[in-house]
Design an enzyme around this catalytic site. Structure first.
Site, PDB file in Angstrom:
ATOM      1  N   HIS A 195      -4.406 -32.223  34.091  1.00 57.05           N
ATOM      2  CA  HIS A 195      -3.197 -31.395  34.180  1.00 57.05           C
ATOM      3  C   HIS A 195      -2.168 -31.793  33.137  1.00 57.05           C
ATOM      4  CE1 HIS A 195      -3.652 -29.857  38.548  1.00 57.05           C
ATOM      5  NE2 HIS A 195      -4.295 -29.128  37.664  1.00 57.05           N
ATOM      6  N   ASP A 462     -20.522 -24.548  25.155  1.00 51.84           N
ATOM      7  CA  ASP A 462     -21.834 -24.818  25.733  1.00 51.84           C
ATOM      8  C   ASP A 462     -22.947 -24.728  24.703  1.00 51.84           C
ATOM      9  OD1 ASP A 462     -21.566 -25.515  28.473  1.00 51.84           O
ATOM     10  OD2 ASP A 462     -20.774 -23.507  28.818  1.00 51.84           O
ATOM     11  N   CYS A 509     -15.634 -17.090  21.838  1.00 50.29           N
ATOM     12  CA  CYS A 509     -14.530 -17.508  22.701  1.00 50.29           C
ATOM     13  C   CYS A 509     -14.552 -19.009  23.003  1.00 50.29           C
ATOM     14  CB  CYS A 509     -14.525 -16.707  24.004  1.00 50.29           C
ATOM     15  SG  CYS A 509     -16.025 -16.923  24.970  1.00 50.29           S
TER      16      CYS A 509
HETATM   17  C1  PEP Z   1     -18.041 -21.834  26.114  1.00 57.08           C
HETATM   18  O1  PEP Z   1     -18.988 -22.410  26.635  1.00 57.08           O
HETATM   19  O2  PEP Z   1     -17.805 -21.862  24.890  1.00 57.08           O
HETATM   20  C2  PEP Z   1     -17.084 -21.077  26.940  1.00 57.08           C
HETATM   21  C3  PEP Z   1     -16.128 -20.368  26.401  1.00 57.08           C
HETATM   22  O3  PEP Z   1     -17.207 -21.207  28.285  1.00 57.08           O
HETATM   23  P1  PEP Z   1     -16.682 -22.481  29.116  1.00 57.08           P
HETATM   24  O4  PEP Z   1     -15.883 -23.356  28.189  1.00 57.08           O
HETATM   25  O5  PEP Z   1     -15.876 -21.932  30.230  1.00 57.08           O
HETATM   26  O6  PEP Z   1     -17.972 -23.103  29.556  1.00 57.08           O
HETATM   27 MG    MG Z   2     -19.509 -21.940  28.636  1.00 54.92          MG
END
Ligand code: PEP
Ligand code: MG
Length: 576
Positions: A195, A462, A509
């Protein structure tokens, strides 16, 4: 003599000031026996202390300046909610009654039991919840023991201009530090997903966490510099170091204020390629930040954060209401709602979906869990389909690894849409359905996935983890976590090519999208849609607007083509 220490910077920027050390020795809590006839009085004493703790927190909350990001209040509210939760005091009262012990001791036992449960889960998000429990319990214990509230140590005029040093800090501390003019902070413990880290980013206060042994090396009032972009702490700087950082700080401040004027500027490269810049949002409190920075929409709403701080799962209506507020906050811009990505490092304590197995990141996570648990998934799907009637909604599926999963989800959605049609429930039949490409299998087979999906979004957080086989939350192997690993770049390129061939948009993203060191390379590889945290969006726009895509494309092709590591490094350096 000047010296430097290193940790993890959790927001960009430089702070220069004198050290103020906060010592928070553990309260000494001892056990006393309470005679039977005094038990109800002891319970009363506990209730009064809880009441007082609530009052103190409400006072902190009322001190939050109007201009502060909304989510700060939400962090305080988390602690207030905990204090207001009947189960929280009920358990402590039960312990007082059963063990005939003092309130402080009962709270300690309750806290330890909760902490043990969190530890066993070994999950960074849940560990953050553990910190909340510690904080709330020690607030009550301090009141019971007549100690000053913890917050008073980080408040007061004497702190103006100082850099706070502590073993760890709390969200409430951060509010008061900002209010009382603290310019930066350093903690011994903590990680970038705590946090404190989230708050430091949203407050724009430079902070560095995980600086082990700070108390050994730094003393009260010592002149300090922190450069959060590099995670560096400089103690006792000499004149030339001080001048260097003063200039760097001034240049950064000028840079940030110049970025504000880009809010309404189009995002277009020097050679005229329009680039879409979307925002990632995690908490409902982030919704407005996305439109404040002029995002073209929300490229990723991580709905699993709806599940934090609770043991039940949100029902269809709660999902719907939250999505509606996102749509309203974005005022007609497209919003991408990602279905649940519970599991692995986001294993919340919901009714189902407890993680199991030695490798939770490879286990029952995200879409795998959703397809296994229709009771968890379908209310969310229904809510997304319903809310598509209210604005431009895109549904995104996380962590796809097989074509079968794609087909199953699409079939589920079509079945629900058919049911809605038959029952005259409004929805948008054209709602795009997209998939995250964050597993190598999905990137390699992106051409097949494209037959069933309307868009892709590359989740590099990921994709990097699964490609290089390193746990993204494990400090020990963090040094291998490299977005520039050639295997990762090839998978990104494959996904972009598959999207182009199938004429479907491909965005990104993951955190890589918001790191301006990679922007030119990504543009060169063909990325035209970025989704990033609102605080990174304007800086990204600036880099995009000063890039020549044709040139970046030539360099990116060369990066992909070379097998010579030295040439690779040199080509990358030219793109940064
Ligand atoms: C990613 O894996 O890049 C992603 C945007 O998802 P998260 O970070 O929520 O796993
Ligand atoms: Mg992810």
């Amino acid at each position: 003599m000047s010296f430097s220490l290193h940790g993890v910077g959790v927001s960009r920027g430089i702070a220069i000031g004198n050290a103020h050390i906060i010592e928070r020795t553990e309260l000494e809590i001892t056990e006393h026996r309470i005679s039977r006839e005094k038990i109800s009085k002891e319970i009363e004493r506990l209730r009064d202390a809880v009441h007082q703790a609530k009052q103190n927190l409400r006072n902190v909350r009322s001190e939050i300046p109007e201009t502060t990001a909304v989510d700060i209040a939400a962090f305080i509210d988390t602690h207030l909610l905990m204090l207001e939760d009947a189960a929280f005091t009920f358990d402590a009262e039960r312990l007082i009654r059963d063990l005939e012990c003092n309130a402080e001791w009962a709270l300690k036992l309750q806290r330890d039991a909760l902490a043990k449960a969190f530890d066993e889960m070994d999950d960074p998000y849940l560990r953050t919840r553990k910190d909340d429990v510690y904080h709330v319990v020690s607030q009550i214990q301090r009141i019971l023991l007549n100690h000053a509230p913890l917050e008073h140590e980080v408040a007061g005029e004497r702190l103006r201009g100082s850099i706070v040093l502590a073993d760890e800090l709390t969200p409430a501390d951060s509010v008061l530090m900002q209010r009382h003019g603290v310019v930066g902070f350093i903690t011994h413990y903590g990680g970038p997903t705590s946090h404190m880290s989230i708050l430091a980013r949203s407050l724009g206060v430079p902070g560095i966490v995980g600086v082990h042994g700070i108390r050994k090396y730094l003393s009260e009032n010592e002149p300090l510099i922190i450069d959060a972009s590099d995670g560096v702490v400089i103690g006792d700087p000499d004149d030339s170091t001080l001048t260097y950082y003063q200039n760097k700080k001034a240049a950064r401040e000028e840079h940030i204020s110049s970025l504000a004027q880009l809010r309404n500027a189009p995002s277009v490269t020097l050679d005229g390629h329009p680039i879409e810049l979307h925002a990632n949002v995690d908490l409902p409190e982030d919704f407005y930040s996305a439109s404040e920075v002029g995002a073209a929409g929300v490229g990723l709403y991580r709905t699993e954060f709806l599940y934090i701080n609770r043991t039940d799962s949100p029902d269809e209506q709660e999902h719907f209401d939250t999505y509606r507020s996102l749509i309203e906050a974005l005022g007609g811009l497209p919003v991408t709602i990602r279905t649940l990505d519970l599991g692995a490092d986001k294993d919340f304590d919901v009714e189902m979906g407890q993680q199991s197995g030695a490798n939770p990141a490879l286990g029952l996570r995200a879409i795998r869990l959703s397809l296994r648990e229709p009771g968890l998934y379908w209310p969310q799907l229904r809510a997304i389909i319903r809310v598509s009637a209210l604005g431009p909604v895109r549904l995104m599926i996380p962590m796809l690894s097989t074509l079968d999963e794609v087909r199953q989800v699409v079939a589920n959605i079509r079945a629900l849409q058919k049911d809605f049609s038959e029952n005259a429930i409004e929805f948008d039949p054209q709602m795009p359905i997209g998939g995250m490409i964050e597993v190598p299998a999905a990137a390699i087979c992106a051409d097949s996935f494209a037959q069933y999906l309307d868009f892709f979004s590359i989740g590099t957080n990921d994709l990097i983890q699964y490609t290089i086989a390193i746990d993204r939350v494990n400090d020990e192997v963090n040094y291998l976590y490299d977005p520039l690993n050639p295997a990762v770049l090839r998978l990104i390129a494959m996904t972009l090519d598959a999207g182009r061939a199938a004429s479907i948009p491909v965005g990104m993203c993951g955190e890589m999208a918001g790191d301006v060191r990679y922007t030119r390379l990504l543009l060169g590889l063909g990325l035209r849609q970025f989704s990033v945290h609102p605080s990174s969006l304007l800086e990204l726009k600036q880099v995009i607007n000063s890039t020549n895509v044709e040139q970046a494309q030539r360099s990116a092709r060369a990066v992909l083509g070379t097998r010579d590591p030295d040439e690779f490094k040199q080509l990358i350096a030219e793109l940064i």
